[in-house]
Design a protein around this motif. Structure first.
Motif, short mmCIF file in Angstrom:
data_model
loop_
_atom_site.label_atom_id
_atom_site.label_comp_id
_atom_site.label_asym_id
_atom_site.label_seq_id
_atom_site.Cartn_x
_atom_site.Cartn_y
_atom_site.Cartn_z
N ASP A 73 -0.89 5.65 -5.28
CA ASP A 73 0.72 5.82 -5.90
C ASP A 73 1.27 4.46 -6.30
O ASP A 73 1.88 3.81 -7.47
N HIS A 74 0.28 3.31 -5.48
CA HIS A 74 1.05 1.60 -5.95
C HIS A 74 0.12 1.14 -4.58
O HIS A 74 -0.06 1.41 -3.67
N LEU A 75 -0.98 -0.25 -5.65
CA LEU A 75 -1.19 -0.52 -4.48
C LEU A 75 -1.26 -1.54 -5.52
O LEU A 75 -1.34 -2.18 -6.24
N SER A 76 -0.73 -2.67 -4.98
CA SER A 76 -0.66 -4.63 -5.49
C SER A 76 -0.39 -5.71 -4.17
O SER A 76 -0.50 -5.52 -3.37
N PHE A 77 -0.86 -6.64 -4.98
CA PHE A 77 -0.65 -7.87 -3.77
C PHE A 77 0.13 -8.97 -3.98
O PHE A 77 0.47 -9.33 -5.24
N ILE A 111 -0.47 7.40 3.80
CA ILE A 111 0.08 5.88 4.18
C ILE A 111 0.92 4.93 3.77
O ILE A 111 -0.20 4.30 2.50
N HIS A 112 1.65 4.80 3.60
CA HIS A 112 1.89 3.36 2.96
C HIS A 112 3.20 2.57 3.94
O HIS A 112 3.18 2.42 4.60
N GLY A 113 3.04 0.70 3.51
CA GLY A 113 4.10 -0.34 4.23
C GLY A 113 3.61 -1.64 3.11
O GLY A 113 2.82 -1.39 2.23
N HIS A 114 3.09 -2.87 4.49
CA HIS A 114 2.54 -3.77 3.64
C HIS A 114 1.83 -4.77 5.06
O HIS A 114 2.55 -4.25 6.18
N LEU A 115 1.20 -5.45 4.74
CA LEU A 115 -0.29 -6.26 5.52
C LEU A 115 -0.27 -7.26 5.41
O LEU A 115 0.41 -7.62 3.89
N ILE A 158 0.50 -1.03 -0.11
CA ILE A 158 -0.42 0.30 0.02
C ILE A 158 0.99 1.68 0.39
O ILE A 158 1.66 0.94 0.50
N ASP A 159 0.48 2.55 -1.11
CA ASP A 159 1.50 3.46 -0.85
C ASP A 159 0.01 4.41 -1.29
O ASP A 159 0.00 5.14 -2.34
N ILE A 160 -0.57 4.95 -0.40
CA ILE A 160 -2.00 5.93 -0.42
C ILE A 160 -1.47 7.16 0.25
O ILE A 160 -1.94 7.08 1.44
#
Length: 376
Positions: A217-221, A171-175, A78-80
């Protein structure tokens, strides 16, 4: 004895020759045959070069099978950026198993300025241009797969020193979540665990100050893999009303990518967007915020880069050479036959028939006169 056996073997091989040799004295050359031969050799050379370029190229093969992996975790990158201060918004995931994953486990809240600098605007414009081309030319994704294009959509740092204070939150990072359908959302307040449901602890903020304008800016799985440009990268939404809900319905497809440069397990997804105003008086219920509802497909896609085998290239090359020889030979024979027919008719038409000789009584003699020798 050995010489006799060797001579017998050579004579036997000569008898098996399927390509009889015609003596040069029996061969008749012509200008038309030479012209056709020149055209045939030129065509063979061009087609051979084109076939070699096809042999050097590769293509992507897509195969589908049932995804049997249900125990592993799914990573969400996530990078929103949201046009509200970080103390007023919170992000978390809630799946169908009622398992909540708080943003404190892997997301970073960074105060930033929502308006982009000139360099960042140029970056966003180029990213949106790539997205529009991908929607029009679907085969462009195969080119990105093969080239292992570095598809990092991270926003470049600002080149200027802004004087205004931060008015947005990045808000950026990963879950890591379970491989079941879930809902990643960003709304007012921080998420708190609750035994009877899901709740957000919101600060005393006036509803008129809500602004969920955002930029993805970025959203991926899955793992970050070069060669994939995700559908929501570079998306920007501006909220006209303060009570506005943005919804993204995402279908995630597990993907195994095998190329000559990379081999990785990742995920692709398709998305449907919707936005509306939350107005309870008008029957439009809900909560203002950004909601990304994702669901996993039961099918898995295997994308493999393949190359034409050499034997197939050799067979196609032989077909080109033999086909051109046969075709040009037949066309030359047919053309020569037609020319000979036309030429023969032209020669026959040049000979005029002999005119009849009239007699004095008005009759004509249609027969040729006979020469006789009268002797007295």
């Amino acid at each position: 004895m050995r010489r006799l056996n060797r001579k017998k073997t050579l004579s036997l091989v000569k008898e098996l020759d399927a390509f009889p040799k015609v003596p040069e004295s029996y061969v008749e050359t012509s200008a038309s045959g030479g012209t056709v031969s020149l055209i045939a050799f030129t065509t063979m050379a061009l087609l051979t070069i084109m076939e070699f370029s096809v042999y050097q190229d590769t293509w992507m093969k897509y195969e589908y099978e049932v995804d049997k992996d249900f125990s592993s975790k799914l990573r969400i990158n996530i990078d929103i950026t949201v046009a509200m201060k970080c103390q007023y918004v919170g992000a978390d995931v809630l799946d169908l198993a009622e398992t909540m994953v708080a943003s404190a486990n892997g997301l970073v809240y960074e105060p930033v300025i929502f308006d982009l600098s000139p360099q960042q605007k140029e970056w966003q414009r180029m990213l949106q241009l790539i997205q529009s081309r991908l929607q029009e030319e679907h085969s462009l994704q195969d080119v990105l797969f093969k080239s292992a294009f570095k598809s990092s959509t991270a926003l470049p740092p600002r080149e200027d020193d802004p004087s205004q204070p931060p008015d947005a939150c990045r808000i950026h990072g990963h879950l890591y979540v379970n491989k079941v359908a879930g809902n990643f959302h960003i709304t007012v307040g921080k998420a708190i665990p609750h035994p009877r449901g899901h709740a957000h602890l919101a600060a005393l903020v006036n509803h008129d100050s809500y602004n969920f304008s955002h930029r993805i800016d970025h959203l991926s799985f899955g793992e970050l893999v070069p060669g994939i440009v995700n559908p929501l990268d570079g998306t920007e939404k501006i909220a006209v009303d303060h009570n506005r809900m943005f919804q993204y319905f995402i279908t995630v497809v597990p993907t195994k990518l095998h190329t000559y440069k990379i081999s990785a397990d990742t995920h692709q997804f398709s998305v449907t967007e919707r936005e509306r105003v939350v107005n309870h008086a008008a029957g439009s219920h809900g909560v203002s915020g950004i909601f990304m509802k994702y669901d996993l497909s039961s099918l898995m896609v295997t994308v493999t880069e393949e190359h034409m085998p050499f034997w197939q290239f050799f067979v196609r090359l032989c077909g080109i050479v033999g086909g051109i020889f046969s075709t040009t030979g037949m066309l030359h024979g047919i053309g020569k036959f037609i020319v000979e027919i036309i030429y023969c008719r032209f020669r026959l038409g040049s000979h005029k028939p002999v005119s009849s000789v009239p007699f004095e009584d008005g009759h004509t003699n249609n027969h040729l006169p006979l020469l006789e020798n009268n002797t007295h």
